[in-house]
Design a protein around this motif. Structure first.
Motif, mmCIF file in Angstrom:
data_model
loop_
_atom_site.group_PDB
_atom_site.id
_atom_site.type_symbol
_atom_site.label_atom_id
_atom_site.label_comp_id
_atom_site.label_asym_id
_atom_site.label_seq_id
_atom_site.Cartn_x
_atom_site.Cartn_y
_atom_site.Cartn_z
ATOM 1 N N LEU A 246 0.829 -1.206 0.000
ATOM 2 C CA LEU A 246 0.000 0.000 0.000
ATOM 3 C C LEU A 246 0.867 1.262 0.000
ATOM 4 O O LEU A 246 0.591 2.218 -0.747
ATOM 5 C CB LEU A 246 -0.928 0.009 1.212
ATOM 6 N N LEU A 247 1.909 1.275 0.808
ATOM 7 C CA LEU A 247 2.794 2.438 0.842
ATOM 8 C C LEU A 247 3.515 2.615 -0.489
ATOM 9 O O LEU A 247 3.650 3.732 -0.996
ATOM 10 C CB LEU A 247 3.809 2.297 1.982
ATOM 11 N N TRP A 248 3.961 1.507 -1.071
ATOM 12 C CA TRP A 248 4.695 1.592 -2.344
ATOM 13 C C TRP A 248 3.781 2.078 -3.462
ATOM 14 O O TRP A 248 4.133 2.990 -4.207
ATOM 15 C CB TRP A 248 5.292 0.228 -2.689
ATOM 16 N N CYS A 249 2.611 1.478 -3.593
ATOM 17 C CA CYS A 249 1.681 1.878 -4.654
ATOM 18 C C CYS A 249 1.189 3.304 -4.428
ATOM 19 O O CYS A 249 1.016 4.071 -5.378
ATOM 20 C CB CYS A 249 0.495 0.921 -4.715
ATOM 21 N N GLY A 250 0.962 3.667 -3.176
ATOM 22 C CA GLY A 250 0.516 5.022 -2.891
ATOM 23 C C GLY A 250 1.536 6.060 -3.300
ATOM 24 O O GLY A 250 1.189 7.143 -3.786
ATOM 25 N N ARG B 267 0.923 7.835 -6.936
ATOM 26 C CA ARG B 267 0.306 9.040 -6.371
ATOM 27 C C ARG B 267 -1.140 8.768 -5.933
ATOM 28 O O ARG B 267 -2.056 9.548 -6.212
ATOM 29 C CB ARG B 267 0.368 10.179 -7.387
ATOM 30 N N ASP B 268 -1.301 7.657 -5.245
ATOM 31 C CA ASP B 268 -2.608 7.270 -4.710
ATOM 32 C C ASP B 268 -2.627 7.661 -3.232
ATOM 33 O O ASP B 268 -2.121 6.940 -2.375
ATOM 34 C CB ASP B 268 -2.813 5.765 -4.894
ATOM 35 N N GLY B 269 -3.213 8.817 -2.960
ATOM 36 C CA GLY B 269 -3.185 9.349 -1.601
ATOM 37 C C GLY B 269 -3.886 8.464 -0.593
ATOM 38 O O GLY B 269 -3.421 8.320 0.550
ATOM 39 N N ARG B 270 -4.986 7.834 -0.984
ATOM 40 C CA ARG B 270 -5.714 6.976 -0.051
ATOM 41 C C ARG B 270 -4.876 5.779 0.371
ATOM 42 O O ARG B 270 -4.819 5.436 1.559
ATOM 43 C CB ARG B 270 -7.020 6.507 -0.700
ATOM 44 N N SER B 271 -4.240 5.139 -0.600
ATOM 45 C CA SER B 271 -3.409 3.972 -0.265
ATOM 46 C C SER B 271 -2.238 4.382 0.614
ATOM 47 O O SER B 271 -1.872 3.662 1.555
ATOM 48 C CB SER B 271 -2.906 3.298 -1.545
ATOM 49 N N ALA B 272 -1.636 5.539 0.320
ATOM 50 C CA ALA B 272 -0.512 6.010 1.129
ATOM 51 C C ALA B 272 -0.947 6.288 2.562
ATOM 52 O O ALA B 272 -0.248 5.916 3.520
ATOM 53 C CB ALA B 272 0.091 7.261 0.492
ATOM 54 N N ARG B 273 -2.115 6.918 2.724
ATOM 55 C CA ARG B 273 -2.586 7.240 4.080
ATOM 56 C C ARG B 273 -2.964 5.988 4.864
ATOM 57 O O ARG B 273 -2.619 5.863 6.051
ATOM 58 C CB ARG B 273 -3.779 8.197 3.995
#
Length: 431
Positions: free
Chosen positions: A174-178, A182-188
């Motif tokens: 999730l952190l890598w894909c975010g 530039r996927d803010g939801r996955s990063a958060r």
């Protein structure tokens, strides 16, 4: 979503004849297996994802079934067989559900699953009725019971180590894909999962994550031409993340009085010494039956000191199956990580999932997570989601295209840089 919800909150019902207890997850997977059977009978085929992965996952099941011929506890071995079958079912069902989904939708499933895992944790800390530690015979005055409330734990999966192990399989992708897409939801959500892992204070999981992060950084391909300011941005991001995690840890310490009782124990070596004694005892039993072991799930010599495992997945395989078959099962685990790394041309998404599995393999050194009644099923579930993510990314970006684009962009940047340098020195740059 129903399978993910049942996996995140596997409420167990006790007093079932013959079986003793059954989890809601068992019922859901029975229905999932029925769906797979009906579809297989209709289409005469089943989607297994990647053939090497499915073959590697079948090895522990076959060896477990074989161990019934010499097991010292047939009941426990039979239970281990059922757990392996459930693992295969949930893997196939996740592959089926993620087939033809876009990367965005697969990431959405992973995000919801992580949130589902954390909801019972919050309800446990708030002491909501029905979300007390679900461990039979556990006294509310015992240290084991109190430890559920001193660090993040899961009422149905078990104490903090189990929760941290389940979260690790989701946080890294999730952190890598975010970040990459530039996927803010996955990063958060990934950052939320990472903060939760920190707050479990699980030393084995945290050490595994640090080693994995170091390996990923040291083996990362160097770009041919760096972008100005990139190092500064990465440094500021890391600083912000570390600061956030420290604030979260401080808040848990201040707002949860029970944490005061437990945090000092994390710095002691008592627990480490206890596990060391279990390792020695496991080595003793392995030397007594090196060829066949004691059978999957069986307690070696009925020694209750090993009733909860030896806290080392690899030693557990040697105890159950002996050296030859135990090494075969261990090799199948290593083969799962190797599959994602061994890609030509290199695939960034496969590489990060290879590191996700590497983190799991490192956790297995200090935990018997692979032997857990539910944790093994969750391992297979996360692997099914990983396969779905890889296929979604590779359909969206054909195999190897990311690597080719990256190399091409690097080459173009280098050419422009060389020509700009030549012009600055008085040349034309036409060469």
């Amino acid at each position: 979503m129903l399978v993910l919800l049942a996996a995140a909150a596997p409420v167990r019902i006790y007093g079932i004849p013959v079986l003793g207890s059954i989890a809601v997850l068992d019922v859901v997977l029975l229905l999932a297996g029925l769906v797979l059977y009906i579809e297989t009978a209709s289409h005469r085929t089943v989607n297994i994802g990647y053939t090497p992965i499915f073959q590697l996952l079948c090895i522990p099941l076959l060896v477990t079934v074989l161990s019934a011929t010499w097991s010292q506890d047939l009941a426990r071995t039979g239970k281990a067989v059922l757990i392996n079958i459930e693992g295969i079912i949930v893997y196939l069902y996740m592959v089926r559900c993620t087939n033809h989904l876009t990367m965005t939708r697969v990431l959405r499933l992973m995000r919801w699953y992580l949130v589902f895992l954390l909801v019972p944790v919050v309800l446990l800390l708030l002491k909501v009725p029905g979300f007390a530690p679900q461990e039979p015979g556990l006294s509310q005055s015992s240290g084991d019971y109190i430890s559920y409330y001193t660090r993040l734990s899961h009422p149905f999966l078990g104490r903090s180590n189990n929760l941290a192990t389940a979260l690790t399989a989701l946080v890294i992708p999730l952190l890598w894909c975010g970040t990459r897409y530039r996927d803010g939801r996955s990063a958060r959500v990934g950052a939320l999962g990472l903060a939760a892992i920190i707050l479990t204070f699980s030393r084995g999981v945290l050490l595994a994550l640090l080693i994995t992060a170091a390996a990923a950084i040291l083996t990362r391909p160097m770009p041919q031409y760096g972008r100005p300011g990139r190092s500064a941005r990465v440094g500021s991001t890391v600083f912000a993340a570390v600061s956030l995690l420290l604030v979260a840890a401080a808040l848990l310490y201040e707002l949860n009085p029970d944490t005061h009782l437990f945090l000092g124990d994390r710095a002691s070596t008592v627990n480490v010494a206890e596990r060391g004694s279990r390792f020695e005892l496991a080595y003793h039993y392995i030397t007594e039956r090196p060829l066949l072991g004691y059978g999957a799930g069986a307690i070696p010599g009925s020694n209750q000191q090993l009733a909860n495992g030896v806290h080392n997945t690899y030693l557990q395989q040697l105890l159950a199956f002996g050296l030859p078959l135990g090494l075969l099962v261990i090799g199948s685990m290593l083969g799962l990580a190797r599959f994602f790394f061994a890609t030509d041309p290199p695939s960034p998404v496969r590489r990060i999932l290879g590191f996700t599995l590497l983190a799991q393999l490192l956790i297995f050194v200090t935990e018997s997570s692979f032997e857990g009644t539910v944790l093994r099923v969750l391992f297979y579930l996360s692997l099914g989601l990983a396969v779905g993510l890889v296929r979604a990314v590779e359909v969206q970006t054909p195999s190897g295209a990311e690597a080719v684009v990256s190399t091409t962009v690097g080459t173009v940047r280098t050419v422009f840089h060389e020509r700009a340098t030549a012009i600055s020195k008085g040349g034309t740059g036409d060469g």
